[in-house]
Design a protein around this motif. Structure first.
Motif, PDB file in Angstrom:
ATOM      1  N   SER A   1      49.657  48.185  27.780  1.00 61.45           N
ATOM      2  CA  SER A   1      51.088  48.475  27.789  1.00 61.45           C
ATOM      3  C   SER A   1      51.429  49.684  28.647  1.00 61.45           C
ATOM      4  O   SER A   1      52.596  49.878  29.004  1.00 61.45           O
ATOM      5  N   PHE A   2      50.411  50.498  28.959  1.00 62.62           N
ATOM      6  CA  PHE A   2      50.660  51.711  29.741  1.00 62.62           C
ATOM      7  C   PHE A   2      49.604  51.831  30.833  1.00 62.62           C
ATOM      8  O   PHE A   2      48.416  51.596  30.594  1.00 62.62           O
ATOM      9  N   TYR A   3      50.047  52.221  32.024  1.00 55.99           N
ATOM     10  CA  TYR A   3      49.185  52.231  33.197  1.00 55.99           C
ATOM     11  C   TYR A   3      47.952  53.094  32.993  1.00 55.99           C
ATOM     12  O   TYR A   3      46.845  52.707  33.373  1.00 55.99           O
ATOM     13  N   GLU A   4      48.100  54.242  32.377  1.00 48.98           N
ATOM     14  CA  GLU A   4      46.966  55.147  32.249  1.00 48.98           C
ATOM     15  C   GLU A   4      45.856  54.565  31.369  1.00 48.98           C
ATOM     16  O   GLU A   4      44.702  54.950  31.494  1.00 48.98           O
ATOM     17  N   ALA A   5      46.205  53.629  30.487  1.00 48.26           N
ATOM     18  CA  ALA A   5      45.202  53.027  29.610  1.00 48.26           C
ATOM     19  C   ALA A   5      44.563  51.792  30.230  1.00 48.26           C
ATOM     20  O   ALA A   5      43.408  51.472  29.928  1.00 48.26           O
ATOM     21  N   GLY A   6      45.311  51.083  31.061  1.00 50.25           N
ATOM     22  CA  GLY A   6      44.791  49.864  31.675  1.00 50.25           C
ATOM     23  C   GLY A   6      45.316  49.748  33.088  1.00 50.25           C
ATOM     24  O   GLY A   6      46.309  49.052  33.335  1.00 50.25           O
ATOM     25  N   GLN A   7      44.663  50.401  34.024  1.00 50.21           N
ATOM     26  CA  GLN A   7      45.203  50.476  35.378  1.00 50.21           C
ATOM     27  C   GLN A   7      45.189  49.118  36.084  1.00 50.21           C
ATOM     28  O   GLN A   7      46.219  48.649  36.569  1.00 50.21           O
ATOM     29  N   LEU A   8      44.010  48.494  36.165  1.00 47.86           N
ATOM     30  CA  LEU A   8      43.946  47.206  36.845  1.00 47.86           C
ATOM     31  C   LEU A   8      44.796  46.145  36.143  1.00 47.86           C
ATOM     32  O   LEU A   8      45.489  45.371  36.819  1.00 47.86           O
ATOM     33  N   PRO A   9      44.785  46.046  34.796  1.00 49.21           N
ATOM     34  CA  PRO A   9      45.651  45.051  34.149  1.00 49.21           C
ATOM     35  C   PRO A   9      47.125  45.212  34.509  1.00 49.21           C
ATOM     36  O   PRO A   9      47.830  44.210  34.702  1.00 49.21           O
ATOM     37  N   ASN A  10      47.607  46.440  34.618  1.00 51.75           N
ATOM     38  CA  ASN A  10      49.012  46.637  34.968  1.00 51.75           C
ATOM     39  C   ASN A  10      49.289  46.257  36.419  1.00 51.75           C
ATOM     40  O   ASN A  10      50.337  45.683  36.727  1.00 51.75           O
ATOM     41  N   VAL A  11      48.358  46.550  37.291  1.00 52.77           N
ATOM     42  CA  VAL A  11      48.511  46.126  38.686  1.00 52.77           C
ATOM     43  C   VAL A  11      48.437  44.595  38.765  1.00 52.77           C
ATOM     44  O   VAL A  11      49.218  43.955  39.485  1.00 52.77           O
TER      45      VAL A  11
ATOM     46  N   ASP B   1      56.880  58.574  37.412  1.00 57.03           N
ATOM     47  CA  ASP B   1      56.188  58.766  38.683  1.00 57.03           C
ATOM     48  C   ASP B   1      55.576  57.424  39.094  1.00 57.03           C
ATOM     49  O   ASP B   1      55.880  56.389  38.504  1.00 57.03           O
ATOM     50  N   ILE B   2      54.718  57.433  40.093  1.00 57.53           N
ATOM     51  CA  ILE B   2      54.177  56.179  40.594  1.00 57.53           C
ATOM     52  C   ILE B   2      53.288  55.481  39.557  1.00 57.53           C
ATOM     53  O   ILE B   2      53.050  54.276  39.648  1.00 57.53           O
ATOM     54  N   TYR B   3      52.805  56.235  38.584  1.00 56.78           N
ATOM     55  CA  TYR B   3      51.948  55.666  37.547  1.00 56.78           C
ATOM     56  C   TYR B   3      52.779  55.097  36.394  1.00 56.78           C
ATOM     57  O   TYR B   3      52.605  53.939  35.986  1.00 56.78           O
ATOM     58  N   THR B   4      53.677  55.903  35.872  1.00 53.93           N
ATOM     59  CA  THR B   4      54.477  55.444  34.730  1.00 53.93           C
ATOM     60  C   THR B   4      55.451  54.343  35.129  1.00 53.93           C
ATOM     61  O   THR B   4      55.950  53.616  34.276  1.00 53.93           O
ATOM     62  N   ALA B   5      55.706  54.198  36.433  1.00 49.66           N
ATOM     63  CA  ALA B   5      56.589  53.121  36.885  1.00 49.66           C
ATOM     64  C   ALA B   5      56.009  51.753  36.560  1.00 49.66           C
ATOM     65  O   ALA B   5      56.740  50.766  36.488  1.00 49.66           O
ATOM     66  N   LEU B   6      54.692  51.692  36.342  1.00 49.70           N
ATOM     67  CA  LEU B   6      54.061  50.422  36.006  1.00 49.70           C
ATOM     68  C   LEU B   6      53.914  50.210  34.502  1.00 49.70           C
ATOM     69  O   LEU B   6      53.445  49.166  34.066  1.00 49.70           O
ATOM     70  N   ASP B   7      54.319  51.187  33.696  1.00 47.50           N
ATOM     71  CA  ASP B   7      54.258  51.019  32.244  1.00 47.50           C
ATOM     72  C   ASP B   7      55.198  49.888  31.821  1.00 47.50           C
ATOM     73  O   ASP B   7      56.271  49.700  32.395  1.00 47.50           O
ATOM     74  N   ASN B   8      54.797  49.144  30.794  1.00 47.53           N
ATOM     75  CA  ASN B   8      55.679  48.098  30.284  1.00 47.53           C
ATOM     76  C   ASN B   8      55.854  48.149  28.777  1.00 47.53           C
ATOM     77  O   ASN B   8      56.416  47.242  28.182  1.00 47.53           O
ATOM     78  N   GLY B   9      55.383  49.238  28.162  1.00 47.75           N
ATOM     79  CA  GLY B   9      55.512  49.369  26.722  1.00 47.75           C
ATOM     80  C   GLY B   9      56.946  49.426  26.240  1.00 47.75           C
ATOM     81  O   GLY B   9      57.231  49.099  25.079  1.00 47.75           O
TER      82      GLY B   9
ATOM     83  N   MET C   1      44.285  39.502  32.616  1.00 54.12           N
ATOM     84  CA  MET C   1      43.066  39.573  33.416  1.00 54.12           C
ATOM     85  C   MET C   1      42.369  38.215  33.610  1.00 54.12           C
ATOM     86  O   MET C   1      41.959  37.898  34.740  1.00 54.12           O
ATOM     87  N   PRO C   2      42.202  37.374  32.571  1.00 50.49           N
ATOM     88  CA  PRO C   2      41.579  36.070  32.826  1.00 50.49           C
ATOM     89  C   PRO C   2      42.380  35.220  33.814  1.00 50.49           C
ATOM     90  O   PRO C   2      41.796  34.546  34.679  1.00 50.49           O
ATOM     91  N   LEU C   3      43.712  35.255  33.699  1.00 48.28           N
ATOM     92  CA  LEU C   3      44.540  34.475  34.613  1.00 48.28           C
ATOM     93  C   LEU C   3      44.444  35.012  36.025  1.00 48.28           C
ATOM     94  O   LEU C   3      44.265  34.249  36.987  1.00 48.28           O
ATOM     95  N   TRP C   4      44.554  36.320  36.179  1.00 47.54           N
ATOM     96  CA  TRP C   4      44.488  36.911  37.521  1.00 47.54           C
ATOM     97  C   TRP C   4      43.130  36.656  38.167  1.00 47.54           C
ATOM     98  O   TRP C   4      43.042  36.337  39.364  1.00 47.54           O
ATOM     99  N   ALA C   5      42.059  36.771  37.385  1.00 46.57           N
ATOM    100  CA  ALA C   5      40.721  36.566  37.947  1.00 46.57           C
ATOM    101  C   ALA C   5      40.560  35.142  38.460  1.00 46.57           C
ATOM    102  O   ALA C   5      39.996  34.919  39.544  1.00 46.57           O
TER     103      ALA C   5
END
Length: 466
Positions: free
Chosen positions: A94-104, A324-332, A345-349
């Motif tokens: 739900s937050f970029y800092e906890a899951g960077q690749l999943p949010n991207v 900032d550029i990091y929190t902009a990707l948060d979706n919580g 991640m399974p779908l993207w992979a």
């Protein structure tokens, strides 16, 4: 464990579901538990093997050609491997800092799939949720809060005395929409059920009359929910015509495409969702016809600002006041969950490894197979086919001589249970016009028309034993 899963996937024998007695299964599960309560027990490989074997053996055999019963699929094995990685590295997304690749990856997949929806690339948004039910609830919250801005903070007291919020749906809408109305305090009595046509789609010609009748009863409809692949028969509502009605009346137009939105990735089948670009929101279950582990649901908004209206809260421990550029990707702030699995991640992979063709080919095959099953049924005089399938769901009845009309419903219910208990095929049932019908859902590309013919023989045998 991997060796056992490999053996499980390689077994293409026809098998359905063997229901274990709950008491005996509980006893078997307890027998596998350590009795040492004071300290960790030494790792026992045989115990683990027995646990995995029991787990595999007692579940629905989704990879078998005998599985034709539900809308969850046999997964592409690689997606299960990625899901295993996600479980071990444990990065809540739900937050970029906890899951960077999943949010991207969420942003990437949003862009990839929106190419088939057709919304403005700079305005739309997508979030993942744990299941279509939660996605439908979230979309309805956004719709309600747009229509009644004070409802979130003040509740029902924010409304004028004569305002009675209501939601319009097709008569075959998924039960999660009515459940959402109950959760939101709207109530099932304010669900306006729009009439269906002969193909069990919302009848656009009569929808306006139903909405007028609801208004005359004092209901304020704020959202129209259409289905792209209804659960009972897989019908696709006429989205383009319903979108016009929604715009005329200022209604939020939500499409529950939990099952059928995946047809968008197919050039041959995308036309079934004509008009989807006019929707305000879309529910899309990737754990159905995108063949990844559950749950993996995508909730799309045509306007990201409207999507932010589902929830309105502040919480200093998770929501940053300076973006900032990091929190902009948060979706919580846009989904109900705070701790959320990195389900993208399974779908993207799979998409990264194989592209859309993997999904399109599987979907097209399953829909073509269902058409073949329909043609087989039309040639069987002791079966009654109830509709022409629009995707991969088909409903029919077994009607041998001697079964009276009044006995037709219990006969189909008992028949389905007998087929299930025989252990070779797993099918489901649904009431169509108040009478039970047998229902198959083609979710496994190992199934052939020959397997369906074998199912019909099994049904006949089960019917003769009643």
């Amino acid at each position: 464990m991997l060796a056992r899963l490999e053996k499980h996937l390689a077994d293409l024998s026809i098998r359905g579901l063997e229901l274990a007695d709950p008491a005996r299964l509980t006893e078997a599960a307890r027998a596998l538990m350590t009795t040492d309560r004071e300290q960790p027990t030494v790792f026992d490989e045989e115990r683990l093997a027995a646990i995995v074997d029991l787990y595999i053996r007692t579940g629905i055999q989704v990879h078998s050609p005998g599985y034709m019963g539900r809308q969850f699929s046999g997964v592409v094995p690689l997606s299960g491997v990625i899901d295993f990685v996600s479980s071990v590295v444990n990065q809540p997304s739900s937050f970029y800092e906890a899951g960077q690749l999943p949010n991207v990856a969420e942003r990437i997949m949003a862009d990839e799939l929106n190419r088939f929806i057709g919304w403005d690339q700079d305005r739309f948004a997508m979030v993942t949720t744990s299941g279509g039910s939660l996605a439908n609830l979230t979309a309805l919250l956004a719709a309600r809060n747009r229509a009644f801005p004070g409802y979130w903070s003040q509740g029902h007291s924010a409304l004028a005395a004569q305002v009675r919020p209501a939601v319009a749906v097709g008569a075959d809408v998924h039960y999660s929409v009515a459940r959402a109305a109950g959760v939101m305090g709207i109530g099932e009595d304010r669900i306006v059920r729009l009439p269906l046509d002969g193909r069990r789609r919302i009848d656009a010609d009569r929808a306006r009359q139903a909405l007028d009748a609801a208004a005359a009863q004092g209901l304020t409809v704020f959202c129209l929910v259409a289905s792209a692949g209804t659960t009972p028969v897989g019908a696709f509502d006429p989205l383009d015509r319903l979108a016009v009605i929604a715009r005329e009346r200022g209604l939020w137009f939500h499409v529950d495409g939990a099952h059928g939105a995946s047809l968008l990735v197919s050039d041959r089948l995308r036309h079934k969702l004509r008009g989807i670009a006019e929707a305000d929101s879309l529910t899309w279950d990737a754990h159905k016809m995108m063949f990844v582990p559950a749950p993996c649901t995508l909730l799309f908004y045509r306007d990201r600002e409207s999507g932010r209206g589902a929830f309105r809260q502040t919480a200093s421990y998770v929501f940053d006041e300076r973006q900032d550029i990091y929190t902009a990707l948060d979706n919580g702030d846009k989904n109900f969950e705070c701790t959320k699995r990195p389900m993208i991640m399974p779908l993207w992979a799979l998409w990264a490894m194989y592209g859309k063709s993997l999904f399109a080919e599987k979907i097209e095959y399953l829909c073509r197979l269902t058409q073949e099953a329909h043609a087989i049924l039309e040639g069987e005089p002791d079966f009654e086919v109830l509709h022409r399938p629009e995707a991969n769901i088909l409903c029919f009845r077994y009607r041998p001589e001697g079964v009276e009309v009044d006995d037709l419903h219990p006969f189909q219910v008992d028949l389905r249970n007998r087929v299930k208990s025989r252990g070779n095929f797993f099918i489901s049932k649904v009431d169509v016009d108040g009478v039970a019908a047998l229902r198959v859902v083609m979710m496994n590309h190992h199934i052939t028309s020959g397997h369906f013919q074998m199912l019909l023989d099994e049904i006949r045998k089960a019917g003769q034993s009643q």
